[in-house]
Enzyme design. Structure first.
Site, PDB file in Angstrom:
ATOM      1  N   GLU A 250       0.791  -1.227   0.000  1.00  0.00           N
ATOM      2  CA  GLU A 250       0.000   0.000   0.000  1.00  0.00           C
ATOM      3  C   GLU A 250       0.833   1.292   0.000  1.00  0.00           C
ATOM      4  O   GLU A 250       0.703   2.115   0.904  1.00  0.00           O
ATOM      5  CB  GLU A 250      -0.971  -0.022   1.184  1.00  0.00           C
ATOM      6  CG  GLU A 250      -1.891  -1.227   1.135  1.00  0.00           C
ATOM      7  CD  GLU A 250      -2.938  -1.258   2.261  1.00  0.00           C
ATOM      8  OE1 GLU A 250      -2.789  -0.502   3.235  1.00  0.00           O
ATOM      9  OE2 GLU A 250      -3.888  -2.042   2.143  1.00  0.00           O
ATOM     10  N   GLU A 357      -5.746 -10.518  -1.711  1.00  0.00           N
ATOM     11  CA  GLU A 357      -6.489 -10.427  -0.439  1.00  0.00           C
ATOM     12  C   GLU A 357      -7.988 -10.396  -0.707  1.00  0.00           C
ATOM     13  O   GLU A 357      -8.667  -9.421  -0.401  1.00  0.00           O
ATOM     14  CB  GLU A 357      -6.071  -9.174   0.332  1.00  0.00           C
ATOM     15  CG  GLU A 357      -4.591  -9.113   0.667  1.00  0.00           C
ATOM     16  CD  GLU A 357      -4.218  -7.910   1.537  1.00  0.00           C
ATOM     17  OE1 GLU A 357      -5.099  -7.359   2.218  1.00  0.00           O
ATOM     18  OE2 GLU A 357      -3.045  -7.532   1.508  1.00  0.00           O
TER      19      GLU A 357
HETATM   20  C1  GLA Z   1      -4.573  -4.626   4.292  1.00  0.00           C
HETATM   21  C2  GLA Z   1      -3.328  -5.448   4.580  1.00  0.00           C
HETATM   22  C3  GLA Z   1      -3.663  -6.797   5.138  1.00  0.00           C
HETATM   23  C4  GLA Z   1      -4.728  -6.727   6.209  1.00  0.00           C
HETATM   24  C5  GLA Z   1      -5.913  -5.989   5.675  1.00  0.00           C
HETATM   25  C6  GLA Z   1      -7.058  -5.923   6.642  1.00  0.00           C
HETATM   26  O1  GLA Z   1      -5.208  -5.052   3.173  1.00  0.00           O
HETATM   27  O2  GLA Z   1      -2.546  -5.612   3.441  1.00  0.00           O
HETATM   28  O3  GLA Z   1      -2.519  -7.371   5.661  1.00  0.00           O
HETATM   29  O4  GLA Z   1      -4.199  -6.102   7.330  1.00  0.00           O
HETATM   30  O5  GLA Z   1      -5.500  -4.673   5.336  1.00  0.00           O
HETATM   31  O6  GLA Z   1      -6.686  -5.821   7.948  1.00  0.00           O
END
Ligand code: GLA
Length: 449
Positions: A250, A357
């Site tokens: 991110e 994710e």
């Molecule tokens: C982000 C992070 C993950 C997780 C999510 C939700 O997407 O990359 O590791 O922490 O937030 O908590």
């Protein structure tokens, strides 16, 4: 996906997404002790840092004059060299052994026939594709079914810098080691997550990192050294066991076309990304290295900024192999049609891509928006969009769901999603049984292979 949508509900959803994006920066799983302090996001500017002006999403449009790190290029090892090589992993990965696994039948490609009686893991393995689950912890009851249904795993939290090292000089690798042992014992591919993440001090990175950086006589050099040490230590520890790493998580602002103004960016500008990738590559030249990011839409300024950033990294020889695209979305997410184009655009840069994710949360309006449809069926359609986009892209090497089963999901512990718990966003239900989305993904893998 046919869902009812009107202006009011879409506006509400947009507000929810914005709210959740903000909260992701300041909240995390209740079951992660490292975040229980509820520390706020590091939006605060560093007072004595010249780059304070780099507020999130302002004048730092990526893709124009933001080139950095020219001194750091690796001449002989561009990302192209490593992409999707069959030999990027060692001999023990799930991929290599996939076809040998006990499908219960001697025929080859048995699982790739329509309606084959195979698990998702068997089907994925035969297709040379990864279907993964994020593991909440080494004692989670769901672990028992992971090798049956998945051929890839990620530590949900345990391998984040702040989980390994709540304080910069206080690290403990025991939980990460236990998860890596579980993966090795079950011949599961591992995606390492995440070496450098600017959000949530004490979780995404050490709780004292920002203070130490700000107190250092030369903050840039101090932080560069800290990143380098951490990345080398962690990547070498798991070298040969982690097939791919989310090296930076991110880096971009929630919206707009700029970098997130976190401690790393404020101190080093985009150089921090180069530092992390270079160290990871040197620590394990065989690991595929990813930049991981989340998006609330698959077109627009953030998408353009991400592609521009990837292109810059490739152009200046940073050893990046791929992009991880998160997928924390609502079942009723309105428009996904641009996702496919986005994945192809990443591949066009010579990079692999993975969906890293995935979870499909319901939301306040799901009853209304699903127009009487069953949640799990609508969820299967939503997962289908992601699976199809990935499988139809030239080099989308896998998808990972952010959890094992519906009994544990971060969404149930973080506002605003918590209001609608249980969110039930995953492929296995609370009894660890496959849901419709599971079978949809399995069929889609068979269809595309
Ligand atoms: C982000 C992070 C993950 C997780 C999510 C939700 O997407 O990359 O590791 O922490 O937030 O908590």
């Amino acid at each position: 996906m046919s869902v009812k949508n009107n202006g009011a509900t879409r506006f509400f959803l947009f507000l929810m997404l914005l709210l959740s994006a903000g909260l992701l920066a300041s909240c995390d799983d209740d079951d992660d002790p490292s975040t229980s302090s509820g520390q706020a996001d590091d939006d605060d500017a560093v007072d004595d840092d010249a780059s304070d002006d780099d507020a999130v999403g302002d004048d730092d449009t990526i893709g124009d004059d933001d080139t950095i790190g020219d001194d750091d290029t690796i001449d002989d090892d561009t990302a192209d060299d490593d992409i999707a090589d069959d030999d990027t992993t060692d001999d023990d990965t799930a991929d290599d052994d996939a076809a040998d696994d006990d499908t219960g039948d001697d025929d080859t490609d048995t699982c790739l026939k329509p309606n084959a009686d195979c698990t998702l893991a068997e089907t994925a393995a035969e297709a040379g594709f990864f279907v993964g689950a994020a593991l909440p912890g080494s004692t989670d009851p769901g672990l028992t079914v992971v090798p049956t249904h998945f051929n890839s795993v990620t530590a949900e939290n345990a391998m984040k810098w702040g989980s390994l090292c709540p304080l910069l000089e206080q690290c403990d690798y025991a939980e990460a080691d236990a998860l890596m042992d579980f993966a090795a014992a079950n011949n599961l591919r591992v995606r390492g997550h995440a070496l450098v993440w600017g959000k949530i001090p004490g979780h995404g990175h050490p709780g004292d990192l920002e203070t130490l950086v700000n107190q250092a006589p030369d903050p840039y050099t101090f932080l560069q050294q800290a990143i380098d040490d951490h990345v080398r230590t962690t990547v070498s520890r798991y070298a040969g066991r982690v097939e791919s790493w989310d090296v930076v998580n991110e880096p971009l602002a929630a919206i707009g076309s700029g970098f997130e103004g976190n401690i790393f960016y404020r101190t080093m500008g985009p150089d921090y990304i180069d530092t992390a990738f270079l160290a990871a590559h040197e620590a394990d030249p065989n690991a595929r290295l990813f930049l991981n990011e989340y998006f609330m839409a698959y077109e627009g300024p953030k998408i353009e900024a991400f592609l521009a950033l990837l292109e810059e990294l490739v152009d200046r020889g940073v050893p990046i192999d791929g992009a991880g695209i998160q997928g924390h979305v609502y079942v009723t997410e309105p428009e996904m049609s641009r996702l496919s184009d986005f994945l192809v655009a990443i591949n066009d840069l010579g990079l692999d891509v993975e969906l890293t994710e995935l979870d499909m949360a319901k939301n306040a309006l799901w009853d209304d928006m699903l127009a009487g449809r069953e949640l799990f069926d609508a969820q299967a359609d939503a997962y289908d969009i992601f699976a199809t986009a990935c499988l139809s892209a030239p080099a989308c090497t896998g998808l990972t769901t952010w959890g094992i089963d519906d009994s544990h999901t971060w969404l149930d512990n973080v506002l605003p999603f918590e209001w609608f718990a249980p969110n039930l966003p995953l492929l296995l239900d609370t009894e660890l049984e496959p849901k419709p989305a599971y079978f949809t993904i399995r069929e889609r893998i068979a269809e595309f292979n």
